[in-house]
Design an enzyme around this catalytic site. Structure first.
Site, mmCIF file in Angstrom:
data_model
loop_
_atom_site.group_PDB
_atom_site.id
_atom_site.type_symbol
_atom_site.label_atom_id
_atom_site.label_comp_id
_atom_site.label_asym_id
_atom_site.label_seq_id
_atom_site.Cartn_x
_atom_site.Cartn_y
_atom_site.Cartn_z
ATOM 1 N N TYR A 150 0.812 -1.218 0.000
ATOM 2 C CA TYR A 150 0.000 0.000 0.000
ATOM 3 C C TYR A 150 0.849 1.274 0.000
ATOM 4 O O TYR A 150 0.309 2.376 0.042
ATOM 5 C CB TYR A 150 -0.898 0.047 1.249
ATOM 6 C CG TYR A 150 -2.250 -0.596 1.073
ATOM 7 C CD1 TYR A 150 -2.463 -1.573 0.122
ATOM 8 C CD2 TYR A 150 -3.322 -0.227 1.881
ATOM 9 C CE1 TYR A 150 -3.700 -2.175 -0.016
ATOM 10 C CE2 TYR A 150 -4.562 -0.820 1.749
ATOM 11 C CZ TYR A 150 -4.738 -1.793 0.798
ATOM 12 O OH TYR A 150 -5.968 -2.380 0.661
ATOM 13 N N LYS A 220 1.338 -13.560 6.141
ATOM 14 C CA LYS A 220 1.427 -14.631 5.135
ATOM 15 C C LYS A 220 2.900 -14.977 4.906
ATOM 16 O O LYS A 220 3.393 -15.010 3.771
ATOM 17 C CB LYS A 220 0.774 -14.175 3.824
ATOM 18 C CG LYS A 220 -0.733 -14.234 3.823
ATOM 19 C CD LYS A 220 -1.293 -15.650 3.866
ATOM 20 C CE LYS A 220 -1.075 -16.378 2.564
ATOM 21 N NZ LYS A 220 -1.543 -17.794 2.657
ATOM 22 N N ASP A 286 -4.880 -16.384 6.113
ATOM 23 C CA ASP A 286 -6.039 -17.144 5.610
ATOM 24 C C ASP A 286 -6.666 -17.979 6.731
ATOM 25 O O ASP A 286 -7.888 -18.012 6.885
ATOM 26 C CB ASP A 286 -5.675 -18.013 4.390
ATOM 27 C CG ASP A 286 -4.334 -18.704 4.524
ATOM 28 O OD1 ASP A 286 -3.616 -18.445 5.518
ATOM 29 O OD2 ASP A 286 -3.994 -19.519 3.651
ATOM 30 N N ASP A 310 -6.453 -4.151 6.222
ATOM 31 C CA ASP A 310 -7.582 -3.532 5.527
ATOM 32 C C ASP A 310 -8.741 -4.532 5.426
ATOM 33 O O ASP A 310 -9.886 -4.249 5.791
ATOM 34 C CB ASP A 310 -7.115 -3.095 4.131
ATOM 35 C CG ASP A 310 -8.052 -2.091 3.501
ATOM 36 O OD1 ASP A 310 -9.059 -1.737 4.142
ATOM 37 O OD2 ASP A 310 -7.792 -1.657 2.365
#
Ligand code: NAD
Length: 426
Positions: A150, A220, A286, A310
């Site tokens: 971002y 992740k 996840d 986000d």
């Protein structure tokens, strides 16, 4: 009256009794919800401190209203006011379309280096939710606000910059993994040790100060080993280095499993929990998103990277039916700068109709009051809102889904909050 600015001395804030708070009214429904927020805060502060304390509201301009009046979306004087007075609150702002400033919110975050986006997410009894047990969701998300994919470092397909970047990657870095090089756009994902550690430190401090059981690092790192994997590694490192035996990390747990067996490791974990240590663990993003639905009660404070944060903030807010009423703040815990804000937009479709829900901004003001240590006033507003929703007193966006819903206008709902504040005993 003492109208001094407040300052951080030796890491501790000193807050004057009559605190100047710069505010941006905001565009669209900002004109309706900002005065509603101010009236509610004033009523709670007056009742809690019997006139010994007050907020001295100082209006500063930004957004469409400012652009029409001065040609500037974000005047320097506004940034300076937030810088000088350390804290502030803002209604929603229209995002400029076309050239010039990309987003006012992003500009404010970058200028004041507001690195933590803090979003507490809880359920209010009476609010309709898509999950069976919304009461089990009680988390605060610390989303890193300045790094990651971002950061805005990206180049469009076919531009000279993208071509140059591609040439560098292929010729100098010997990258061979780009599937369709000629039609690729590129983005860069910077994640630093420093940026990670200051974010994770804020999350752990928050857990300790609020006596919360755990901080979970969500990442992740199994796929993005150096960026998101670094976030996990540096997060655990920081926990050990900065907090010592006030925390118990899952790396210590794993080490105990390896050296002394699982039974001993479980015993240590249980002892740590019972003695009030904050448990630091990590989970893949996840798996975390699945677990929020399956066992949300397992999580308390979440520390995560920008993009993950986000998605996570909005999913959790949706689970408690509060996507439109969730509060938020962007904070630099080192300098003390903080801007509290409504998390929704300007709602142009209902602007001017006196039906907007002011709860997101009111709850952001509650965060502001907690941030400066005026907890009595903060608790009064929270309890008043709990009572309103329990009795079906809400604006139509929420009341339509309540069996006892009253469909109040913005001003009627604000009055109902004030009436409840009068009744609340703390
Ligand atoms: P929005 O959040 O303004 O509206 C989405 C939907 O939610 C609309 O149907 C609206 O009526 C409803 N809604 C939003 N807030 C509500 C409230 N308090 N009470 C009742 N209903 C509410 O999103 P959008 O329409 O995509 O954006 C409008 C403008 O706001 C754009 O210029 C956008 O860039 C800007 N925006 C600003 C912020 C911010 O300042 N933090 C955040 C998001 C969007």
């Amino acid at each position: 009256m003492n109208r001094e600015k407040w300052r951080i001395y030796n890491g501790k804030p000193t807050v004057p009794d009559h605190l100047v708070v710069p505010f941006i009214t905001g565009d669209g429904i900002g004109v309706e919800i900002t005065p509603a927020m101010q009236k509610t805060v004033d009523a709670a502060v007056k009742k809690a401190y019997r006139g010994k304390r007050s907020i001295v509201w100082k209006e500063v301009s930004a957004g469409e209203k400012s652009f029409k009046a001065t040609g500037e979306w974000l005047p320097d004087a506004t940034v300076k006011a937030f810088d000088d007075y350390l804290i502030g609150i803002k209604g929603p702002l229209t995002t400029p379309v076309g050239g010039g400033i990309r987003s006012i919110n992003v500009a404010l975050r970058q200028t004041l280096d507001l690195y933590a986006c803090v979003r507490p997410i809880r359920w209010f009894k009476g609010i309709s939710s898509p999950v069976k047990h919304p009461e089990k969701v009680d988390m605060t998300v610390f989303r890193e606000n300045t790094e990651d994919i971002y950061a805005g470092i990206e180049w469009d397909k076919g531009t000279p910059e993208a071509d140059k970047f591609l040439t560098f990657l292929c010729n100098e870095m010997h990258v061979e993994k780009i599937r369709f090089p000629q039609t690729s756009a590129f983005g860069v994902k910077p994640v630093s040790e420093e940026g990670t550690k200051r974010l994770v430190e804020s999350a752990i401090l928050y857990a300790l100060e609020n006596k919360l059981p755990s901080v979970t690092l969500v990442h992740k790192g199994n796929i993005m080993k150096f960026t998101e994997g670094g976030f996990k590694r540096w997060g655990y490192e920081l926990a050990r280095e900065a907090f010592g035996d006030r925390v118990f990390t899952m790396t210590e747990f794993e080490q105990t499993v390896a050296s002394e067996g699982r039974e001993k490791a479980n015993e240590r974990l249980e002892n740590a929990q019972q003695s009030g240590k904050v448990i630091i663990r990590d989970v893949l993003a996840d798996a975390f998103l699945q677990n929020t639905l399956l066992k949300p009660e397992a999580y308390s404070v979440i520390a995560t990277l920008n993009l993950n944060g986000d998605y996570i903030s909005d999913q959790l807010a949706a689970m408690v039916g509060g996507i439109g009423i969730s509060p938020g703040a962007n904070i630099n815990y080192q300098s003390g700068h903080a801007i509290f804000e409504a998390t929704h937009g300007t709602a142009p479709d209902i602007a001017g109709e006196n039906k907007a829900n002011p709860s997101s901004l009111v709850l952001s003001a509650v965060m502001l009051l907690e941030h400066i240590g005026w907890n009595e006033a903060a608790t009064m507003i929270t309890k008043a809102m709990e009572n309103c929703f329990l009795n079906g007193n809400a604006t139509s966006d929420l009341s339509h889904f309540m069996p006892n819903g009253q469909h109040l206008s913005t001003s009627q709902f604000q009055q109902a909050l004030e009436n409840e504040i009068e009744q609340v005993l703390i």
